[in-house]
Write a protein that holds these residues in place. Structure first.
Motif, PDB file in Angstrom:
ATOM      1  N   LEU A 252       0.841  -1.200   0.000  1.00  0.00           N
ATOM      2  CA  LEU A 252       0.000   0.000   0.000  1.00  0.00           C
ATOM      3  C   LEU A 252       0.877   1.251   0.000  1.00  0.00           C
ATOM      4  N   LEU A 253       0.296   2.346  -0.458  1.00  0.00           N
ATOM      5  CA  LEU A 253       1.014   3.617  -0.572  1.00  0.00           C
ATOM      6  C   LEU A 253       0.422   4.650   0.365  1.00  0.00           C
ATOM      7  N   GLY A 254       1.277   5.279   1.176  1.00  0.00           N
ATOM      8  CA  GLY A 254       0.832   6.339   2.079  1.00  0.00           C
ATOM      9  C   GLY A 254       1.453   7.668   1.688  1.00  0.00           C
ATOM     10  N   LYS A 255       0.887   8.766   2.214  1.00  0.00           N
ATOM     11  CA  LYS A 255       1.373  10.105   1.873  1.00  0.00           C
ATOM     12  C   LYS A 255       1.957  10.788   3.103  1.00  0.00           C
ATOM     13  N   ILE A 256       2.996  11.588   2.864  1.00  0.00           N
ATOM     14  CA  ILE A 256       3.638  12.359   3.933  1.00  0.00           C
ATOM     15  C   ILE A 256       3.228  13.823   3.781  1.00  0.00           C
ATOM     16  N   PRO A 257       2.692  14.460   4.828  1.00  0.00           N
ATOM     17  CA  PRO A 257       2.328  15.881   4.742  1.00  0.00           C
ATOM     18  C   PRO A 257       3.525  16.746   4.353  1.00  0.00           C
ATOM     19  N   GLU A 258       3.280  17.757   3.564  1.00  0.00           N
ATOM     20  CA  GLU A 258       4.332  18.608   3.011  1.00  0.00           C
ATOM     21  C   GLU A 258       5.155  19.286   4.094  1.00  0.00           C
ATOM     22  N   LYS A 259       4.551  19.583   5.250  1.00  0.00           N
ATOM     23  CA  LYS A 259       5.277  20.316   6.301  1.00  0.00           C
ATOM     24  C   LYS A 259       6.488  19.535   6.815  1.00  0.00           C
ATOM     25  N   PHE A 260       6.462  18.202   6.672  1.00  0.00           N
ATOM     26  CA  PHE A 260       7.583  17.401   7.166  1.00  0.00           C
ATOM     27  C   PHE A 260       8.722  17.306   6.157  1.00  0.00           C
ATOM     28  N   MET A 261       8.466  17.729   4.933  1.00  0.00           N
ATOM     29  CA  MET A 261       9.485  17.585   3.891  1.00  0.00           C
ATOM     30  C   MET A 261      10.614  18.606   4.046  1.00  0.00           C
ATOM     31  N   LYS A 262      10.450  19.585   4.938  1.00  0.00           N
ATOM     32  CA  LYS A 262      11.537  20.547   5.168  1.00  0.00           C
ATOM     33  C   LYS A 262      12.568  20.008   6.154  1.00  0.00           C
ATOM     34  N   LEU A 263      12.272  18.868   6.756  1.00  0.00           N
ATOM     35  CA  LEU A 263      13.248  18.220   7.629  1.00  0.00           C
ATOM     36  C   LEU A 263      14.423  17.705   6.806  1.00  0.00           C
ATOM     37  N   PRO A 264      15.614  17.581   7.406  1.00  0.00           N
ATOM     38  CA  PRO A 264      16.705  16.903   6.697  1.00  0.00           C
ATOM     39  C   PRO A 264      16.252  15.514   6.254  1.00  0.00           C
ATOM     40  N   GLU A 265      16.710  15.110   5.130  1.00  0.00           N
ATOM     41  CA  GLU A 265      16.252  13.847   4.531  1.00  0.00           C
ATOM     42  C   GLU A 265      16.349  12.668   5.503  1.00  0.00           C
ATOM     43  N   GLU A 266      17.478  12.564   6.210  1.00  0.00           N
ATOM     44  CA  GLU A 266      17.665  11.425   7.118  1.00  0.00           C
ATOM     45  C   GLU A 266      16.674  11.430   8.273  1.00  0.00           C
ATOM     46  N   ALA A 267      16.207  12.638   8.665  1.00  0.00           N
ATOM     47  CA  ALA A 267      15.233  12.732   9.749  1.00  0.00           C
ATOM     48  C   ALA A 267      13.869  12.215   9.324  1.00  0.00           C
ATOM     49  N   VAL A 268      13.636  12.131   8.016  1.00  0.00           N
ATOM     50  CA  VAL A 268      12.383  11.574   7.483  1.00  0.00           C
ATOM     51  C   VAL A 268      12.544  10.080   7.207  1.00  0.00           C
ATOM     52  N   THR A 269      13.644   9.713   6.568  1.00  0.00           N
ATOM     53  CA  THR A 269      13.814   8.311   6.165  1.00  0.00           C
ATOM     54  C   THR A 269      14.100   7.377   7.343  1.00  0.00           C
ATOM     55  N   THR A 270      14.715   7.892   8.402  1.00  0.00           N
ATOM     56  CA  THR A 270      15.006   7.030   9.553  1.00  0.00           C
ATOM     57  C   THR A 270      13.732   6.527  10.228  1.00  0.00           C
ATOM     58  N   PRO A 271      12.759   7.404  10.575  1.00  0.00           N
ATOM     59  CA  PRO A 271      11.500   6.880  11.101  1.00  0.00           C
ATOM     60  C   PRO A 271      10.790   5.954  10.113  1.00  0.00           C
ATOM     61  N   ILE A 272      10.872   6.285   8.830  1.00  0.00           N
ATOM     62  CA  ILE A 272      10.209   5.458   7.819  1.00  0.00           C
ATOM     63  C   ILE A 272      10.805   4.056   7.802  1.00  0.00           C
ATOM     64  N   ARG A 273      12.119   3.969   7.663  1.00  0.00           N
ATOM     65  CA  ARG A 273      12.771   2.667   7.491  1.00  0.00           C
ATOM     66  C   ARG A 273      12.967   1.930   8.811  1.00  0.00           C
ATOM     67  N   VAL A 274      13.630   2.602   9.759  1.00  0.00           N
ATOM     68  CA  VAL A 274      14.093   1.932  10.974  1.00  0.00           C
ATOM     69  C   VAL A 274      12.960   1.678  11.964  1.00  0.00           C
ATOM     70  N   HIS A 275      12.121   2.681  12.152  1.00  0.00           N
ATOM     71  CA  HIS A 275      11.097   2.570  13.197  1.00  0.00           C
ATOM     72  C   HIS A 275       9.797   1.936  12.702  1.00  0.00           C
ATOM     73  N   GLN A 276       9.426   2.210  11.465  1.00  0.00           N
ATOM     74  CA  GLN A 276       8.135   1.732  10.969  1.00  0.00           C
ATOM     75  C   GLN A 276       8.241   0.615   9.946  1.00  0.00           C
ATOM     76  N   ARG A 277       9.439   0.285   9.493  1.00  0.00           N
ATOM     77  CA  ARG A 277       9.630  -0.758   8.477  1.00  0.00           C
ATOM     78  C   ARG A 277       8.893  -0.425   7.182  1.00  0.00           C
ATOM     79  N   TYR A 278       8.907   0.847   6.798  1.00  0.00           N
ATOM     80  CA  TYR A 278       8.332   1.283   5.529  1.00  0.00           C
ATOM     81  C   TYR A 278       9.469   1.536   4.534  1.00  0.00           C
ATOM     82  N   PHE A 279       9.070   1.855   3.301  1.00  0.00           N
ATOM     83  CA  PHE A 279      10.048   2.145   2.254  1.00  0.00           C
ATOM     84  C   PHE A 279       9.857   3.576   1.760  1.00  0.00           C
ATOM     85  N   PRO A 280      10.920   4.402   1.805  1.00  0.00           N
ATOM     86  CA  PRO A 280      10.817   5.771   1.292  1.00  0.00           C
ATOM     87  C   PRO A 280      10.771   5.765  -0.239  1.00  0.00           C
ATOM     88  N   THR A 281      10.329   6.866  -0.791  1.00  0.00           N
ATOM     89  CA  THR A 281      10.232   6.980  -2.251  1.00  0.00           C
ATOM     90  C   THR A 281      10.959   8.243  -2.726  1.00  0.00           C
TER      91      THR A 281
END
Length: 541
Positions: A252-281
């Motif tokens: 399934l595909l989920g969406k990330i609110p735009e306000k979080f995209m101003k975070l450094p990339e690693e601050a977004v991908t780490t919760p996605i991959r490490v904590h939630q076991r999701y895949f970034p795009t």
């Protein structure tokens, strides 16, 4: 030949244990079949979160065979011979003599008749299950039987007939049925052979094969990429883990609110991959405001509720990250240096603040020894290197140590080489290309090795809890790649002088030097140089 089918149904097996488990289980069963001289072919084994599956074509009867067990020499003492006979519950009349290398030995010779395979499979299954070794195991209820998770059902069928195998330790008997997917098809599934099993299990929303589940996920990834014009960042290790978490994978595909995209990339991908076991795009190489995840369920609403739930969980993580990021930026990175006095590095070696001071001194020495011009930049990098350890972001997402320090330093106007050095300090040596970064890495590794040698925590045998061997090899790689030329013993002595450890053993400097020198031998041998050449090159006498 007749089909043999075995399925162990257990509560969820941790994903990281599955690959080794199915390899071991297949090996255990085939070894038991060999011991009993049961011919087998077309072996197949699969594992999913809730079941371990094995099937093979077996001969209907075992082969008759003779087993010989070697005993003591004929000339051995009476007590030795008697002990051997008693241990094997035989008399001397049951034994034979055989000559080996001009010496005569006593042998027990046992003849085994051919037996019906159906009668032997009880021993094969029970022995294999009881011999299974797990990284961690447990017992449940009042039972004294250990397994990775509670064993709930055993289905064993040979030649289309169910076996009756009793597991007395857990009050369980094998049956002719299993159960489908926990939510989508929890009813009984009755089968007669492995071909029917694999078909019916698919109908019951269970994909038994891990390879097949993996391919389903990858195929769905490709479809989403084509529909959304994005690329999914597939980490192979994460993919293997996700494959082991689902029996019927639904992507399934989920969406990330735009306000979080101003975070450094690693601050977004780490919760996605490490904590939630999701895949970034990504879109054109840049992080995209989507994530992909694998569910283990088919929802009536097409997955809308599942997507909303996963978005809600991830958004909570990213909200924390955004708050920590904005809070951390309200004060200079260097201001966190004082907080390092509250973080204990080791009760005998002081705080992280103390360690920073030692690394700074080593960096100063390296600059003098190597004639480095950018002394102030290296000193600045060594002062700021550990500051992010006390930031809110790194306290919550420890995987971002160094990474967030580099981002904060860059935003606050630090020199780009200083920022790179902060980021690179935790990277593998072969990934570091900046001269400033390797100097900081070299100082950090020397400080680490000398500190733990000083308090007697050097590696012993296979144990190396502080990764000192890896640090030593890193030092050697840095020296080799950057052609550094300095007096290693003087550097080690300087590092020891910074330590708050009284009464150091007189030979400690030599032991550290020898430890690093021994790693040099390892590096040279691994590079393909012959042992005798390495020994000649490193000879000190």
């Amino acid at each position: 030949m007749s089909n043999f089918l075995l399925e162990l149904m257990v509560e969820e097996i941790p994903s990281r244990m599955q690959k080794a488990a199915i390899f071991d289980f297949e090996k255990l069963i085939t070894e038991e079949l060999k011991k009993l001289h049961i011919a087998y072919s077309n072996v197949r084994s699969h594992i999913s979160p809730r079941r371990i599956f094995f099937s093979a074509e077996l001969s209907r009867t075992s082969e008759a065979f003779v087993e010989e067990k070697k005993g003591p020499q004929v000339t051995s003492g009476a007590d030795t011979i008697e002990k051997f006979l008693k241990a094997n519950n035989v008399s001397i009349a049951d034994c034979i003599e055989k000559e080996i290398d001009r010496k005569k030995f006593i042998f027990i010779r046992t003849e085994y008749d051919a037996k019906n395979t159906f009668e032997l499979l009880d021993r094969v299954v029970k022995t294999s299950v009881e011999k299974m070794q797990w990284e961690k195991s447990m017992r449940w209820g009042n039972h004294q039987f250990y397994f990775v998770r509670p064993l709930r059902n055993v289905m064993a069928i040979f030649d289309k007939k169910p076996l009756k195998i009793k597991f007395d330790k857990i009050n369980l008997e094998s049956v002719d049925h299993t159960f489908g997917h926990r939510f989508l098809s929890p009813q009984k599934v009755v089968v007669e052979d492995s071909a029917e099993y694999l078909k019916k299990m698919k109908d019951a929303f269970v994909i038994v094969s891990a390879d097949e589940r993996k391919q389903i996920i990858l195929d769905e990834f490709r479809k989403i990429e084509a529909q959304k014009h994005i690329s999914i960042e597939v980490d192979e290790k994460l993919l293997e883990e996700v494959v082991g978490l689902s029996e019927y994978p639904v992507v399934l595909l989920g969406k990330i609110p735009e306000k979080f995209m101003k975070l450094p990339e690693e601050a977004v991908t780490t919760p996605i991959r490490v904590h939630q076991r999701y895949f970034p795009t990504r879109i054109d190489g840049k992080l995209a405001p989507y994530f992909v995840f694998v569910a283990n369920n088919v929802a009536e609403d097409g997955g809308k509720t599942i997507i909303e739930g996963n978005e809600r969980v991830l958004n909570a993580r990213l909200s924390d990250a955004l708050f920590f990021f904005e809070t951390d930026l309200q004060k200079p990175l260097e201001s966190h240096l004082e907080n390092l006095k509250k973080i204990v590095f080791n009760d005998r070696l002081g705080t992280v603040f103390d360690r920073v001071g030692r690394v700074v001194s080593i960096c100063d020495y390296l600059c003098d020894a190597l004639g480095v011009n950018d002394t102030q930049l290296l000193r600045r990098a060594s002062i700021l290197a550990k500051c992010d350890l006390s930031t809110n972001m790194v306290c919550e997402f420890t995987e971002l140590q160094g990474v967030m320090g580099a981002h904060y330093a860059k935003i606050q106007g630090e020199n780009f080489e200083v920022c790179d050095a902060i980021r690179d300090q935790y990277r593998p040596t072969h990934e570091i290309t900046s001269r400033l970064s390797v100097l900081l890495s070299l100082a950090d590794k020397i400080e680490l090795i000398t500190s733990f040698f000083a308090i007697g925590k050097e590696p012993t045998g296979s144990k190396d809890p502080f990764a000192l061997r890896r640090a030593a090899i890193g030092i050697l790689k840095i020296v080799e790649n950057f052609r550094f030329n300095f007096d290693l013993k003087k550097l080690i002595l300087l590092a020891f002088e910074q330590l708050p450890v009284p009464n150091l053993k007189a030979d400690t400097v030599d032991r550290v030097y020898g430890f690093i020198f021994d790693r040099l031998k390892v590096v040279l041998k691994e590079s393909g140089i012959q042992h005798n050449v390495v020994n000649a090159m490193t000879a000190t006498d």
